[in-house]
Design a protein around this motif. Structure first.
Motif, PDB file in Angstrom:
ATOM      1  N   SER A  34     -15.208 -30.171 -58.281  1.00  0.00           N
ATOM      2  CA  SER A  34     -15.713 -31.086 -57.132  1.00  0.00           C
ATOM      3  C   SER A  34     -16.945 -31.984 -57.707  1.00  0.00           C
ATOM      4  N   THR A  35     -17.076 -33.257 -57.254  1.00  0.00           N
ATOM      5  CA  THR A  35     -18.176 -33.957 -57.692  1.00  0.00           C
ATOM      6  C   THR A  35     -19.093 -34.563 -56.572  1.00  0.00           C
ATOM      7  N   SER A  36     -20.275 -34.091 -56.779  1.00  0.00           N
ATOM      8  CA  SER A  36     -21.128 -34.700 -55.851  1.00  0.00           C
ATOM      9  C   SER A  36     -21.738 -36.166 -56.230  1.00  0.00           C
ATOM     10  N   ARG A  37     -22.323 -36.655 -55.153  1.00  0.00           N
ATOM     11  CA  ARG A  37     -22.823 -38.238 -55.391  1.00  0.00           C
ATOM     12  C   ARG A  37     -24.253 -38.339 -54.778  1.00  0.00           C
ATOM     13  N   GLU A  38     -25.049 -38.965 -55.613  1.00  0.00           N
ATOM     14  CA  GLU A  38     -26.480 -39.026 -54.744  1.00  0.00           C
ATOM     15  C   GLU A  38     -27.032 -40.565 -55.209  1.00  0.00           C
ATOM     16  N   GLN A  39     -27.742 -41.076 -54.249  1.00  0.00           N
ATOM     17  CA  GLN A  39     -28.163 -42.629 -54.527  1.00  0.00           C
ATOM     18  C   GLN A  39     -29.827 -42.560 -53.836  1.00  0.00           C
ATOM     19  N   ARG A  40     -30.648 -43.079 -54.640  1.00  0.00           N
ATOM     20  CA  ARG A  40     -31.691 -43.313 -54.025  1.00  0.00           C
ATOM     21  C   ARG A  40     -32.610 -44.464 -54.824  1.00  0.00           C
ATOM     22  N   SER A  41     -33.753 -44.656 -54.185  1.00  0.00           N
ATOM     23  CA  SER A  41     -34.633 -46.033 -54.985  1.00  0.00           C
ATOM     24  C   SER A  41     -35.998 -45.615 -54.763  1.00  0.00           C
ATOM     25  N   ASP A  42     -36.652 -46.330 -55.473  1.00  0.00           N
ATOM     26  CA  ASP A  42     -38.179 -46.299 -55.449  1.00  0.00           C
ATOM     27  C   ASP A  42     -38.694 -47.561 -56.183  1.00  0.00           C
ATOM     28  N   SER A  43     -40.108 -47.937 -55.896  1.00  0.00           N
ATOM     29  CA  SER A  43     -40.711 -49.169 -56.309  1.00  0.00           C
ATOM     30  C   SER A  43     -42.013 -48.563 -57.232  1.00  0.00           C
ATOM     31  N   TYR A  44     -42.399 -49.192 -58.333  1.00  0.00           N
ATOM     32  CA  TYR A  44     -43.657 -49.158 -58.917  1.00  0.00           C
ATOM     33  C   TYR A  44     -44.434 -50.555 -59.178  1.00  0.00           C
ATOM     34  N   SER A  45     -45.636 -50.594 -59.298  1.00  0.00           N
ATOM     35  CA  SER A  45     -46.262 -51.791 -59.466  1.00  0.00           C
ATOM     36  C   SER A  45     -47.335 -51.772 -60.617  1.00  0.00           C
ATOM     37  N   GLY A  46     -47.636 -52.745 -61.161  1.00  0.00           N
ATOM     38  CA  GLY A  46     -48.488 -53.007 -62.398  1.00  0.00           C
ATOM     39  C   GLY A  46     -48.052 -52.601 -63.756  1.00  0.00           C
ATOM     40  N   ALA A  47     -46.815 -52.243 -63.855  1.00  0.00           N
ATOM     41  CA  ALA A  47     -46.362 -52.068 -65.309  1.00  0.00           C
ATOM     42  C   ALA A  47     -45.693 -53.268 -65.934  1.00  0.00           C
ATOM     43  N   THR A  48     -46.179 -53.541 -67.193  1.00  0.00           N
ATOM     44  CA  THR A  48     -45.554 -54.679 -68.067  1.00  0.00           C
ATOM     45  C   THR A  48     -44.642 -54.191 -68.919  1.00  0.00           C
ATOM     46  N   SER A  49     -44.090 -53.079 -69.023  1.00  0.00           N
ATOM     47  CA  SER A  49     -43.031 -52.523 -69.957  1.00  0.00           C
ATOM     48  C   SER A  49     -42.308 -51.166 -69.242  1.00  0.00           C
ATOM     49  N   VAL A  50     -41.186 -51.274 -69.551  1.00  0.00           N
ATOM     50  CA  VAL A  50     -40.304 -50.257 -69.520  1.00  0.00           C
ATOM     51  C   VAL A  50     -39.532 -49.681 -70.442  1.00  0.00           C
ATOM     52  N   THR A  51     -39.797 -48.302 -70.555  1.00  0.00           N
ATOM     53  CA  THR A  51     -39.102 -47.563 -71.626  1.00  0.00           C
ATOM     54  C   THR A  51     -38.007 -46.359 -71.001  1.00  0.00           C
ATOM     55  N   LEU A  52     -36.591 -46.610 -71.535  1.00  0.00           N
ATOM     56  CA  LEU A  52     -35.415 -45.743 -71.116  1.00  0.00           C
ATOM     57  C   LEU A  52     -35.458 -44.624 -72.301  1.00  0.00           C
ATOM     58  N   ASP A  53     -35.395 -43.426 -71.756  1.00  0.00           N
ATOM     59  CA  ASP A  53     -35.129 -42.203 -72.707  1.00  0.00           C
ATOM     60  C   ASP A  53     -34.146 -41.483 -72.260  1.00  0.00           C
ATOM     61  N   PHE A  54     -32.817 -41.545 -72.586  1.00  0.00           N
ATOM     62  CA  PHE A  54     -31.908 -40.976 -71.947  1.00  0.00           C
ATOM     63  C   PHE A  54     -31.354 -39.923 -73.153  1.00  0.00           C
ATOM     64  N   GLY A 134     -40.956 -61.144 -67.998  1.00  0.00           N
ATOM     65  CA  GLY A 134     -41.969 -60.958 -69.045  1.00  0.00           C
ATOM     66  C   GLY A 134     -42.292 -59.437 -69.199  1.00  0.00           C
ATOM     67  N   THR A 135     -41.396 -58.575 -68.842  1.00  0.00           N
ATOM     68  CA  THR A 135     -41.405 -57.137 -68.776  1.00  0.00           C
ATOM     69  C   THR A 135     -40.710 -56.809 -70.179  1.00  0.00           C
ATOM     70  N   VAL A 136     -41.269 -56.112 -70.906  1.00  0.00           N
ATOM     71  CA  VAL A 136     -40.862 -55.687 -72.247  1.00  0.00           C
ATOM     72  C   VAL A 136     -39.902 -54.384 -72.172  1.00  0.00           C
ATOM     73  N   VAL A 137     -38.752 -54.288 -72.709  1.00  0.00           N
ATOM     74  CA  VAL A 137     -37.861 -53.209 -72.350  1.00  0.00           C
ATOM     75  C   VAL A 137     -37.380 -52.596 -73.586  1.00  0.00           C
ATOM     76  N   GLN A 138     -37.284 -51.208 -73.705  1.00  0.00           N
ATOM     77  CA  GLN A 138     -36.989 -50.499 -74.789  1.00  0.00           C
ATOM     78  C   GLN A 138     -36.208 -49.349 -74.168  1.00  0.00           C
ATOM     79  N   GLY A 139     -35.148 -48.674 -74.908  1.00  0.00           N
ATOM     80  CA  GLY A 139     -34.123 -48.215 -74.306  1.00  0.00           C
ATOM     81  C   GLY A 139     -33.352 -47.398 -75.332  1.00  0.00           C
TER      82      GLY A 139
END
Length: 213
Positions: A34-54, A134-139
């Protein structure tokens, strides 16, 4: 005769040890279907770059692991960064998430539990991240797909097995796109002095286009 008697005894002992080991693993990490499912969201201010490390290597198990941590980053005329995610997981296999910010940079780290499991463990996370232009993205991801759409800033994406995609906005781009065994497609205005883009995949498709395919 002694040889004939000794061989069966060794065989039965090996089977008993293997059965005990398998039983111990099953008790330590049995995974239901059996598989569960979960969703949520949130917000952040002031950042000019996003780094994803999966780290979606998945659990060690007897069976088939479904593990993929994927993200779609979309640029728009906004002031904050909104992170929406959907998790799908079997018992004990929920993705672990950590979000760090130093004011100018936002790092989203996610991983699948590293454990023994029996059955078909599932550890899936799908991120939709809305960022200001203008947000720099690295993933980085192993199995998941990474897509960046019209952020109008530098992009650096790498996935071992997943697809890596840039859907470009206006302007010229200095694209460096390579796939080890998959297809590689570049259909954006090329400009050596333009927005730097680096796309890498080992087995997946790599593409830089102006069309959201």
């Amino acid at each position: 005769m002694p040889v004939v008697e000794t061989a069966p005894r060794k065989f039965h002992l090996s089977v008993g040890v293997a059965a005990l080991a398998l039983s111990s693993v099953a008790l330590a990490g049995c995974t239901a279907d059996s598989t569960s499912r979960e969703q949520r969201s949130d917000s952040y201010s002031g950042a000019t770059s996003v780094t994803l490390d999966f780290d979606d290597a998945g659990a060690k198990q007897f069976g088939v692991t479904i593990a993929a941590l994927s993200a779609q980053v979309i640029g728009s005329d906004r002031d904050d960064i909104e992170i929406r995610r959907t998790f799908e997981f079997t018992d004990g296999d929920k993705p672990d998430e950590r979000i760090d910010t130093d004011g100018s940079g936002l790092m989203i780290s996610a991983s699948c539990p590293d454990r023994f499991a029996v059955g078909n463990p599932t550890c899936v996370a799908r991120y939709e991240i809305a960022v200001p232009y203008g947000t720099v993205v690295q993933g980085n991801s192993k199995f998941g797909d990474l897509t960046v759409t019209d952020t109008r800033a530098a992009v650096d994406l790498n996935s071992r097995y997943g697809d890596v995609t840039l859907v470009a906005g206006p302007g010229g781009y200095a694209v460096d796109a390579v796939s080890g065994t998959g297809t590689s497609t570049v259909e954006v205005p090329q400009d050596p002095a333009g927005i730097p883009v680096r796309l890498r995949s080992g087995d997946g498709a790599v593409s830089a286009t102006t069309d959201p395919r």
